[in-house]
Structures are given as structure tokens and as C-alpha cells.
Design a protein around this motif. Structure first.
Motif, PDB file in Angstrom:
ATOM      1  N   PRO A  89       0.816  -1.226   0.000  1.00 19.53           N
ATOM      2  CA  PRO A  89       0.000   0.000   0.000  1.00 19.53           C
ATOM      3  C   PRO A  89       0.843   1.267   0.000  1.00 19.53           C
ATOM      4  CG  PRO A  89      -0.791  -1.541   1.659  1.00 19.53           C
ATOM      5  CD  PRO A  89       0.523  -2.061   1.179  1.00 19.53           C
ATOM      6  N   ILE A  90       1.979   1.237   0.704  1.00 20.29           N
ATOM      7  CA  ILE A  90       2.868   2.396   0.714  1.00 20.29           C
ATOM      8  C   ILE A  90       3.411   2.654  -0.684  1.00 20.29           C
ATOM      9  CG2 ILE A  90       4.966   3.345   1.729  1.00 20.29           C
ATOM     10  CD1 ILE A  90       4.512   1.527   4.143  1.00 20.29           C
ATOM     11  N   ALA A  91       3.838   1.554  -1.357  1.00 21.25           N
ATOM     12  CA  ALA A  91       4.355   1.689  -2.710  1.00 21.25           C
ATOM     13  C   ALA A  91       3.268   2.170  -3.667  1.00 21.25           C
ATOM     14  CB  ALA A  91       4.928   0.355  -3.184  1.00 21.25           C
ATOM     15  N   ALA A  92       2.043   1.679  -3.468  1.00 23.14           N
ATOM     16  CA  ALA A  92       0.948   2.094  -4.350  1.00 23.14           C
ATOM     17  C   ALA A  92       0.651   3.581  -4.194  1.00 23.14           C
ATOM     18  CB  ALA A  92      -0.303   1.267  -4.053  1.00 23.14           C
ATOM     19  N   LEU A  93       0.597   4.048  -2.951  1.00 20.60           N
ATOM     20  CA  LEU A  93       0.346   5.467  -2.717  1.00 20.60           C
ATOM     21  C   LEU A  93       1.450   6.327  -3.317  1.00 20.60           C
ATOM     22  CD1 LEU A  93      -0.905   5.307   0.984  1.00 20.60           C
ATOM     23  CD2 LEU A  93      -2.261   5.988  -0.989  1.00 20.60           C
ATOM     24  N   GLY A  94       2.701   5.901  -3.115  1.00 23.16           N
ATOM     25  CA  GLY A  94       3.808   6.657  -3.689  1.00 23.16           C
ATOM     26  C   GLY A  94       3.786   6.654  -5.203  1.00 23.16           C
ATOM     27  N   THR A  95       3.471   5.502  -5.802  1.00 25.32           N
ATOM     28  CA  THR A  95       3.411   5.409  -7.264  1.00 25.32           C
ATOM     29  C   THR A  95       2.335   6.318  -7.830  1.00 25.32           C
ATOM     30  OG1 THR A  95       4.199   3.124  -7.189  1.00 25.32           O
ATOM     31  CG2 THR A  95       3.071   3.835  -9.196  1.00 25.32           C
ATOM     32  N   LEU A  96       1.148   6.260  -7.240  1.00 27.65           N
ATOM     33  CA  LEU A  96       0.052   7.107  -7.720  1.00 27.65           C
ATOM     34  C   LEU A  96       0.384   8.588  -7.565  1.00 27.65           C
ATOM     35  CD1 LEU A  96      -3.014   5.135  -6.303  1.00 27.65           C
ATOM     36  CD2 LEU A  96      -2.229   5.212  -8.673  1.00 27.65           C
ATOM     37  N   SER A  97       1.002   8.937  -6.428  1.00 29.13           N
ATOM     38  CA  SER A  97       1.308  10.344  -6.175  1.00 29.13           C
ATOM     39  C   SER A  97       2.335  10.879  -7.162  1.00 29.13           C
ATOM     40  CB  SER A  97       1.810  10.509  -4.743  1.00 29.13           C
ATOM     41  OG  SER A  97       2.214  11.831  -4.505  1.00 29.13           O
ATOM     42  N   LYS A 111      -5.972  21.749 -17.672  1.00 31.11           N
ATOM     43  CA  LYS A 111      -6.825  22.748 -17.037  1.00 31.11           C
ATOM     44  C   LYS A 111      -6.591  22.771 -15.530  1.00 31.11           C
ATOM     45  CE  LYS A 111     -10.501  22.363 -20.508  1.00 31.11           C
ATOM     46  NZ  LYS A 111     -11.930  22.057 -20.747  1.00 31.11           N
ATOM     47  N   SER A 112      -6.600  23.962 -14.976  1.00 31.11           N
ATOM     48  CA  SER A 112      -6.313  24.104 -13.549  1.00 31.11           C
ATOM     49  C   SER A 112      -7.376  23.439 -12.683  1.00 31.11           C
ATOM     50  CB  SER A 112      -6.200  25.586 -13.177  1.00 31.11           C
ATOM     51  OG  SER A 112      -7.401  26.275 -13.485  1.00 31.11           O
ATOM     52  N   GLU A 113      -8.645  23.439 -13.158  1.00 32.48           N
ATOM     53  CA  GLU A 113      -9.697  22.815 -12.356  1.00 32.48           C
ATOM     54  C   GLU A 113      -9.529  21.305 -12.279  1.00 32.48           C
ATOM     55  OE1 GLU A 113     -11.505  23.885 -16.436  1.00 32.48           O
ATOM     56  OE2 GLU A 113     -10.210  24.796 -14.921  1.00 32.48           O
ATOM     57  N   VAL A 114      -8.757  20.729 -13.189  1.00 35.46           N
ATOM     58  CA  VAL A 114      -8.440  19.304 -13.125  1.00 35.46           C
ATOM     59  C   VAL A 114      -7.112  19.088 -12.403  1.00 35.46           C
ATOM     60  CG1 VAL A 114      -7.936  17.235 -14.482  1.00 35.46           C
ATOM     61  CG2 VAL A 114      -9.741  18.821 -15.228  1.00 35.46           C
ATOM     62  N   ARG A 115      -6.119  19.906 -12.743  1.00 35.49           N
ATOM     63  CA  ARG A 115      -4.777  19.724 -12.218  1.00 35.49           C
ATOM     64  C   ARG A 115      -4.698  19.976 -10.713  1.00 35.49           C
ATOM     65  NH1 ARG A 115      -2.521  23.428 -14.850  1.00 35.49           N
ATOM     66  NH2 ARG A 115      -2.571  25.007 -13.206  1.00 35.49           N
ATOM     67  N   ASP A 116      -5.225  21.076 -10.238  1.00 36.33           N
ATOM     68  CA  ASP A 116      -5.043  21.463  -8.839  1.00 36.33           C
ATOM     69  C   ASP A 116      -5.637  20.454  -7.857  1.00 36.33           C
ATOM     70  OD1 ASP A 116      -3.742  23.642  -9.819  1.00 36.33           O
ATOM     71  OD2 ASP A 116      -5.407  25.048  -9.529  1.00 36.33           O
ATOM     72  N   PRO A 117      -6.895  20.001  -8.052  1.00 35.87           N
ATOM     73  CA  PRO A 117      -7.425  19.006  -7.099  1.00 35.87           C
ATOM     74  C   PRO A 117      -6.617  17.711  -7.082  1.00 35.87           C
ATOM     75  CG  PRO A 117      -9.203  19.971  -8.386  1.00 35.87           C
ATOM     76  CD  PRO A 117      -7.926  20.404  -9.027  1.00 35.87           C
ATOM     77  N   LEU A 118      -6.179  17.256  -8.262  1.00 39.72           N
ATOM     78  CA  LEU A 118      -5.434  16.002  -8.305  1.00 39.72           C
ATOM     79  C   LEU A 118      -4.053  16.149  -7.677  1.00 39.72           C
ATOM     80  CD1 LEU A 118      -6.364  14.561 -11.806  1.00 39.72           C
ATOM     81  CD2 LEU A 118      -7.204  13.882  -9.562  1.00 39.72           C
ATOM     82  N   LEU A 119      -3.438  17.298  -7.824  1.00 33.65           N
ATOM     83  CA  LEU A 119      -2.154  17.516  -7.166  1.00 33.65           C
ATOM     84  C   LEU A 119      -2.310  17.564  -5.651  1.00 33.65           C
ATOM     85  CD1 LEU A 119      -0.408  20.133  -9.506  1.00 33.65           C
ATOM     86  CD2 LEU A 119       0.094  17.692  -9.268  1.00 33.65           C
ATOM     87  N   GLN A 120      -3.436  18.090  -5.176  1.00 35.82           N
ATOM     88  CA  GLN A 120      -3.709  18.075  -3.740  1.00 35.82           C
ATOM     89  C   GLN A 120      -3.910  16.647  -3.243  1.00 35.82           C
ATOM     90  OE1 GLN A 120      -3.633  20.600  -1.488  1.00 35.82           O
ATOM     91  NE2 GLN A 120      -2.847  21.856  -3.169  1.00 35.82           N
ATOM     92  N   VAL A 121      -4.621  15.838  -4.024  1.00 35.41           N
ATOM     93  CA  VAL A 121      -4.794  14.432  -3.662  1.00 35.41           C
ATOM     94  C   VAL A 121      -3.442  13.725  -3.648  1.00 35.41           C
ATOM     95  CG1 VAL A 121      -5.792  12.229  -4.399  1.00 35.41           C
ATOM     96  CG2 VAL A 121      -7.164  14.312  -4.507  1.00 35.41           C
ATOM     97  N   ALA A 122      -2.596  14.023  -4.633  1.00 40.89           N
ATOM     98  CA  ALA A 122      -1.265  13.419  -4.677  1.00 40.89           C
ATOM     99  C   ALA A 122      -0.450  13.795  -3.445  1.00 40.89           C
ATOM    100  CB  ALA A 122      -0.540  13.849  -5.949  1.00 40.89           C
ATOM    101  N   LEU A 123      -0.573  15.044  -3.003  1.00 37.69           N
ATOM    102  CA  LEU A 123       0.132  15.481  -1.787  1.00 37.69           C
ATOM    103  C   LEU A 123      -0.352  14.696  -0.577  1.00 37.69           C
ATOM    104  CD1 LEU A 123       2.027  17.474  -0.329  1.00 37.69           C
ATOM    105  CD2 LEU A 123       0.078  19.039  -0.139  1.00 37.69           C
ATOM    106  N   ILE A 124      -1.671  14.500  -0.475  1.00 40.43           N
ATOM    107  CA  ILE A 124      -2.224  13.722   0.640  1.00 40.43           C
ATOM    108  C   ILE A 124      -1.704  12.290   0.581  1.00 40.43           C
ATOM    109  CG2 ILE A 124      -4.360  12.792   1.611  1.00 40.43           C
ATOM    110  CD1 ILE A 124      -5.750  15.359   0.668  1.00 40.43           C
TER     111      ILE A 124
END
Length: 350
Positions: A89-97, A111-124
Motif C-alpha cells: 500500500p505504501i508503494a501504491a500510494l507513492g506510485t500514484l502520487s 486545465k487548472s480545475e483538473v490539475r489542482d485538485p489532483l495535485l492536492q490528492v497526490a500530496l495527501i
């Protein structure tokens, strides 16, 4: 058909697919295998759903994997999972991020409305992976190796931070380093009895694990602080941060030296060890031109003087009392000589 309605339908069926997969496979595989399976499914579903709401299915599968990991720990304490399965699971989270970050680096026109939320999810995802890695290190590394494992991980992340000039990795380094120091201070051994001497009165603290790897781990933050100050461009850190690193690590090193002295030489030589430690720290401050080292050395020397007056005069035998006063006197003379000879230069550094 409107795009919103289409996305809603895809999301509903993606979640239904996750639920069906869970109900179908969960009774058929062992709990440890489930960790790896759901992590792989999360990555696969995310790859399939790039640009579609199917990404939510990948998120949910990863969440199920993390929940299952906690369930194993709580429900089967006598039979922990194999050490490599909880890494998936750690590797999966890191890979996705990191894949998400890399995707948007290449797709700079997204588009920023797509990019920004996904980058926030990647940070989480990255920080969730970090927290899970802390738990993994604590759970699967032998107790005596905890400090070294945390600090070794901190060193690796620090190398990445310096190489990529990444402040987030630098923050992650501090998290692992703090975990290492916490593991070191959390040692709760009973006071030992050496040569018939009860060490509780000798050092007034519970024993720290006097282990060579712990000593090396305490030197690592000081080395990283010097690298940041002298060789790393792009990390303009506040002086107080450097001071905090030196102070926290220096106090931990002081306690380690105290426990080592009390364990192997008895509590009679504790004040002498403090005086010698103060001189070494003060000398390091002169050589490295770090005022925080010099302040720490003077503080330890003041504690040595206080211990002589409050403890050694009343509890030590005459021979040990003489040796203690001699060692402390030598330390005071050395530091006084250095201050007197280089007072103008030192005043500038202070």
C-alpha cells in the motif's frame, strides 16, 4: 448525453466494481495477500481511469488496502503480516502520487480545475505513505534498531531533498529524524546497578540504550545541518531552525554520554564526562563557527558546576571528589583561555 451525467454514471459503476471485487475476492485470499492485491488493483484502476472518474475507484481500493492493514494489526497481534506485504500500500500510494505529479509536469497545458485538485490528492497520498512508513518501521524493525532505521530513512530522504532541491522532502526528513529522536528518548529501561552503585541517583534519568548505532544516529542530524548550511543552494533556512537542530540533538547526545558514563564507569565520573563533553562541544563551535554549539557547551559546563556543588561534594568519596574538581578546573581553564585569546573574534561570531 450531458458530460456531468456521463461522469456520474461512470462513477457509480466504478464504485460498484470496487464493491463487487471486494465481496468476491476478500473471502478467497489471505489478509496479507489482500494488501498486495488491492494495491495493484488501485494502480491498475487509476491507469485505466486517467482522465475519467474511474480514478475514484483507484482511490477507494487504496483506502480499502490501508484499512485492511490496520485490521491485520489490531485483530491478529500474534500473527503479524509478512514484512513485505504491508509495503505494497505504501508503494501504491507513492506510485500514484509521483505518477500524478509527473503527468502534469508533462501535460503543462492541463486545465487548472483538473490539475489542482489532483495535485492536492497526490500530496495527501505522499504524506499518508509517510505516516504508514513510520508505522511499518516501528512494527517490523527490531526494537533496538528503531533509532537507526528511522535515521537511515531520514538520511535517504535528505539526499533526495538536496539532489532535487525539494523542500517537501526536507520536511519529510525532519519527520523521520524526530521519530528517531523520539524512539531514543522513549527508552524506558529500569535504572541499572553497576559495581554496587544504584545509577538512579547517579544520572537522575532512566537509562538510554547505549548502542553504537544510536550514537551514530545522533551525529547524523548535526552532519545534515552542516551540509544544509555550507553546501546546499536553494535552502534559505532561518537561523533558529539551525539552532533547534543543534540544541535538540546536542541535548540528546549529552544524555547519551551521561548514560554511557553511568553504565560503564559508574556515576562517580559523571561530572567529569559532562566537563569533557562541554569542552568538545565548545571546540566544535569554534571550529565550525557555530554559536549554538558554544552556547550548548557553556550550558553543559554550567550544569557541571551545579552538579559539583549540589551532588558531588556531598556524595562522592574524597578521591573521586578531587578528580572531579580537577577535571572541571581543566575544562574551565581551557574555555577561559580560548575566550581570552580569541575574544574579539568570538564576540563577532556571537
Amino acid at each position: 448525453m450531458e458530460k456531468t451525467f456521463s461522469n456520474l454514471c461512470q462513477t457509480i459503476f466504478a464504485l460498484a466494481t470496487v464493491a463487487l471485487t471486494f465481496l468476491w475476492l476478500h473471502p478467497l485470499v489471505a489478509a496479507t495477500t489482500w494488501l498486495a492485491l488491492t494495491s495493484l488493483l488501485a494502480v491498475a484502476a487509476t491507469i485505466y481511469g486517467v482522465g475519467h472518474p474511474g480514478l475514484a475507484a483507484g482511490d477507494l481500493r487504496t483506502d480499502l488496502s490501508g484499512r485492511q492493514r490496520v485490521g491485520i494489526s489490531l485483530s491478529d497481534p500474534g500473527e503479524p503480516a509478512e514484512w513485505f506485504f504491508p509495503l505494497t500500500p505504501i508503494a501504491a500510494l507513492g506510485t500514484l502520487s509521483f505518477a500524478t505529479v509527473g503527468w502534469f509536469v508533462r501535460k503543462s497545458d492541463a486545465k487548472s480545475e483538473v490539475r489542482d485538485p489532483l495535485l492536492q490528492v497526490a500530496l495527501i497520498y505522499r504524506w499518508l505513505a509517510l505516516v504508514m512508513s513510520l508505522y511499518w518501521l516501528w512494527e517490523y524493525i527490531p526494537d533496538r534498531q528503531h533509532v537507526g532505521a528511522f535515521m537511515l530513512t531520514a538520511i535517504g530522504v535528505f539526499a533526495l531533498a538536496v539532489w532535487r532541491r525539494n523542500r517537501e522532502a526536507l520536511i519529510a526528513t525532519s519527520v523521520y529524524a524526530v521519530a528517531a529522536l523520539f524512539a531514543l528518548w522513549a527508552t524506558n529501561n529500569s535504572p541499572m546497578d553497576v559495581y554496587g552503585v544504584n545509577l538512579l541517583w547517579a544520572n537522575n534519568v532512566l537509562q538510554m540504550d547505549v548502542y553504537w548505532m544510536n550514537f551514530v544516529s545522533l551525529l547524523a542530524p548535526l552532519a545534515m545541518q552542516q551540509i544544509l548550511r555550507r553546501f546546499s543552494q536553494g535552502f534559505a533556512l532561518d537561523e533558529n531552525i539551525y539552532g533547534a537542530i543543534i540544541f535538540i540533538t546536542g541535548v540528546s547526545l549529552w544524555r547519551f554520554v551521561s548514560c554511557w558514563t553511568a553504565t560503564f564507569t559508574g556515576g562517580f565520573f559523571l561530572t567529569m564526562a559532562w566537563a569533557g563533553f562541554a569542552v568538545l562541544v565548545f571546540a566544535a563551535g569554534i571550529i565550525l563557527r557555530e554559536r549554538f554549539y558554544r552556547w550548548l557547551g557553556l550550558g553543559v559546563l554550567a550544569a557541571s558546576v551545579g552538579r559539583v556543588v549540589l551532588v558531588d561534594v556531598w556524595k562522592q568519596e574524597t578521591i573521586y571528589r578531587v578528580l572531579t574538581f580537577m577535571a572541571l578546573g581543566v575544562a574551565l581553564l581551557v574555555i577561559g583561555f580560548v575566550y581570552n585569546k580569541f575574544q574579539e573574534t568570538i564576540r563577532k561570531w556571537l
